[in-house]
Write an enzyme that holds these catalytic residues in place. Sequence first.
Site, PDB file in Angstrom:
ATOM      1  CE  LYS A 169      23.557  37.398  76.583  1.00  0.00           C
ATOM      2  NZ  LYS A 169      24.644  38.223  77.140  1.00  0.00           N
ATOM      3  CD  GLU A 242      16.192  31.395  90.029  1.00  0.00           C
ATOM      4  OE1 GLU A 242      15.998  32.244  90.922  1.00  0.00           O
ATOM      5  OE2 GLU A 242      15.831  30.219  90.144  1.00  0.00           O
ATOM      6  CB  CYS A 276      19.680  38.002  93.171  1.00  0.00           C
ATOM      7  SG  CYS A 276      20.212  36.366  93.688  1.00  0.00           S
ATOM      8  CD  GLU A 372      17.575  43.932  92.379  1.00  0.00           C
ATOM      9  OE1 GLU A 372      17.347  44.125  91.184  1.00  0.00           O
ATOM     10  OE2 GLU A 372      17.952  42.834  92.835  1.00  0.00           O
TER      11      GLU A 372
HETATM   12  P1  NAD Z   1      20.396  42.195  83.061  1.00  0.00           P
HETATM   13  O1  NAD Z   1      18.998  41.730  83.060  1.00  0.00           O
HETATM   14  O2  NAD Z   1      20.710  43.548  82.565  1.00  0.00           O
HETATM   15  O3  NAD Z   1      21.327  41.197  82.224  1.00  0.00           O
HETATM   16  C1  NAD Z   1      21.357  39.809  82.468  1.00  0.00           C
HETATM   17  C2  NAD Z   1      21.754  39.088  81.202  1.00  0.00           C
HETATM   18  O4  NAD Z   1      20.730  39.246  80.220  1.00  0.00           O
HETATM   19  C3  NAD Z   1      23.039  39.591  80.545  1.00  0.00           C
HETATM   20  O5  NAD Z   1      23.768  38.483  80.069  1.00  0.00           O
HETATM   21  C4  NAD Z   1      22.518  40.431  79.381  1.00  0.00           C
HETATM   22  O6  NAD Z   1      23.437  40.546  78.333  1.00  0.00           O
HETATM   23  C5  NAD Z   1      21.306  39.614  78.974  1.00  0.00           C
HETATM   24  N1  NAD Z   1      20.319  40.327  78.174  1.00  0.00           N
HETATM   25  C6  NAD Z   1      20.168  41.659  77.969  1.00  0.00           C
HETATM   26  N2  NAD Z   1      19.107  41.897  77.172  1.00  0.00           N
HETATM   27  C7  NAD Z   1      18.568  40.703  76.862  1.00  0.00           C
HETATM   28  C8  NAD Z   1      17.425  40.283  76.111  1.00  0.00           C
HETATM   29  N3  NAD Z   1      16.636  41.165  75.496  1.00  0.00           N
HETATM   30  N4  NAD Z   1      17.154  38.961  76.036  1.00  0.00           N
HETATM   31  C9  NAD Z   1      17.928  38.060  76.671  1.00  0.00           C
HETATM   32  N5  NAD Z   1      19.005  38.389  77.408  1.00  0.00           N
HETATM   33  C10 NAD Z   1      19.329  39.694  77.501  1.00  0.00           C
HETATM   34  O7  NAD Z   1      20.865  41.992  84.574  1.00  0.00           O
HETATM   35  P2  NAD Z   1      22.191  42.499  85.261  1.00  0.00           P
HETATM   36  O8  NAD Z   1      22.062  43.964  85.466  1.00  0.00           O
HETATM   37  O9  NAD Z   1      23.347  41.959  84.506  1.00  0.00           O
HETATM   38  O10 NAD Z   1      22.106  41.719  86.671  1.00  0.00           O
HETATM   39  C11 NAD Z   1      21.538  42.225  87.814  1.00  0.00           C
HETATM   40  C12 NAD Z   1      20.163  41.666  88.066  1.00  0.00           C
HETATM   41  O11 NAD Z   1      20.198  40.240  88.148  1.00  0.00           O
HETATM   42  C13 NAD Z   1      19.587  42.112  89.405  1.00  0.00           C
HETATM   43  O12 NAD Z   1      18.240  42.495  89.227  1.00  0.00           O
HETATM   44  C14 NAD Z   1      19.685  40.869  90.276  1.00  0.00           C
HETATM   45  O13 NAD Z   1      18.790  40.851  91.359  1.00  0.00           O
HETATM   46  C15 NAD Z   1      19.434  39.798  89.290  1.00  0.00           C
HETATM   47  N6  NAD Z   1      19.925  38.503  89.786  1.00  0.00           N
HETATM   48  C16 NAD Z   1      19.021  37.551  90.141  1.00  0.00           C
HETATM   49  C17 NAD Z   1      19.458  36.328  90.667  1.00  0.00           C
HETATM   50  C18 NAD Z   1      18.486  35.258  91.079  1.00  0.00           C
HETATM   51  O14 NAD Z   1      18.913  34.117  91.303  1.00  0.00           O
HETATM   52  N7  NAD Z   1      17.213  35.543  91.191  1.00  0.00           N
HETATM   53  C19 NAD Z   1      20.826  36.097  90.813  1.00  0.00           C
HETATM   54  C20 NAD Z   1      21.720  37.108  90.437  1.00  0.00           C
HETATM   55  C21 NAD Z   1      21.257  38.305  89.916  1.00  0.00           C
END
Ligand code: NAD
Length: 468
Positions: A169, A242, A276, A372
Amino acid sequence: MTMEFKLLIDGDLVDGADSLAVINPATGEPFATCARADAAQLERAIAAAKRAFPTWRDGGQPRRQELLHKLADAMEARFEDFARLLTQEQGKPLAEAQFEVGGAIAAFRHFGAQVLHPETLVDEPNALVVEHYAPLGVVGCIVPWNFPMILLAIKVSIALSTGNTVVAKPAPTTPLTAALLGEVAVGILPPGVFNVIVDANDLGGMLSSHPDVAKISFTGSTATGRKVMASAASTLKRLTLELGGNDVAIVLDDADPAEVAAKIYGAATFNAGQTCMAAKRLYVPNAMLDDIGERLAALASATVLGDGLEPGTKMGPIQNKMQFDKLQDLMAATQSEGTVLTGGARLNRPGYFIQPAIVRDLADDARLVTEEQFGPLVPLLSYDTIEDVIARANASDYGLGGTVWGKDLDKAAAVARGIETGTVWINKHLDLRFDVPFGGVKQSGLGREQGQAGLKEFVDARIVNMAR
Ligand code: NAD
């Protein structure tokens, strides 16, 4: 002509119950349409993955490796399509998109070839204890919008290689490279082994609470990670989370300012800061603050922003409107809290462009320091002593990555060991290797991705303890 993309369910490319318009962040305009699934379609995808699991599991690793290599070849054949699509949906410069696509293909080849052999734990005259590794079943792979291809490829390649089946997804604002991966996989992977579901941020909860899903491999924000953990609780799902970070870059007093300024600027602003493990707080010795501040400001104001498909573009737009608005709000708060050396304004053109900003004289509790930012707004802080900077580095709920910069490597390594975080790089950044585990401590995550530790996140260990 608008491009159109479909879902992959049970080996078939299908229309969604609905569709969503995908916006190119460099123009702010829709450029493609993607199928959007409803709950019934997600249910079908999970059921297909469940049905496909026993045969995929029992088919053996050599067969899985062969098919994952075929998939990598097929991706290679569509390399430029993937790269251009990635730039159009995500915004990053084409060269960075090509690098990401290359990494995604390499992930399928590398992880496709990994084998978890049983380990003999005890081999005594009267006892033989062996640890075997068994795949879990259906794995939900959920990814964000900053590196939509490589993050998905790592999860999917490890899950499939270790014998699991997948429902992937992507984020709703960057679904197209995942949909194209689904298209490429048709005819290579058996039906149901790999499914792609696109939602509008509304199906993640169902996927992570579904009783037929054995594990969620999630990358995204800490806030959503908490929700995933809560919805996975009722079925005690395996989880890899992550999550977000607020990583420090600590410059030591023997570092060369010119060299280090360029490197920490890159560490902070790669992918327009939407990384990230980007350097999100820069700490320099008091005596170096003015010098490094001027150098960073010069680098920031010389950065060429533009559409990632235009040659010469060094930094693309912010990926989506919500993040763009959040950064503008953060910048507005920051104006009155510190000294803005350069940047922070939105560009006077269509699309979600923000000039990279360098801000100094911020208190430790300023929002740009504690939150962040996930964008090219960079706080530059100064410190007196090593003890002081380590304590301030650790005064965060996050602990994902971090960097230390200096000539005396022993001293740099001692500082690195003091930082409460999953990875610290010394005199380099973003050096992620498939054979080295990556992941967060504290509220930056749970579990590891890549390396042996990352493979073992996708299997159950089963002990066979024999008397003899
Ligand atoms: P987000 O948490 O808003 O979304 C991530 C994913 O989760 C999307 O596919 C979204 O549709 C899905 N999602 C939304 N609600 C959900 C739920 N209730 N249950 C399951 N899935 C759900 O994150 P974002 O804004 O898209 O990404 C940015 C964040 O990701 C930043 O905080 C960044 O640091 C983090 N990130 C972490 C890593 C790592 O390896 N640690 C890598 C890249 C990004």
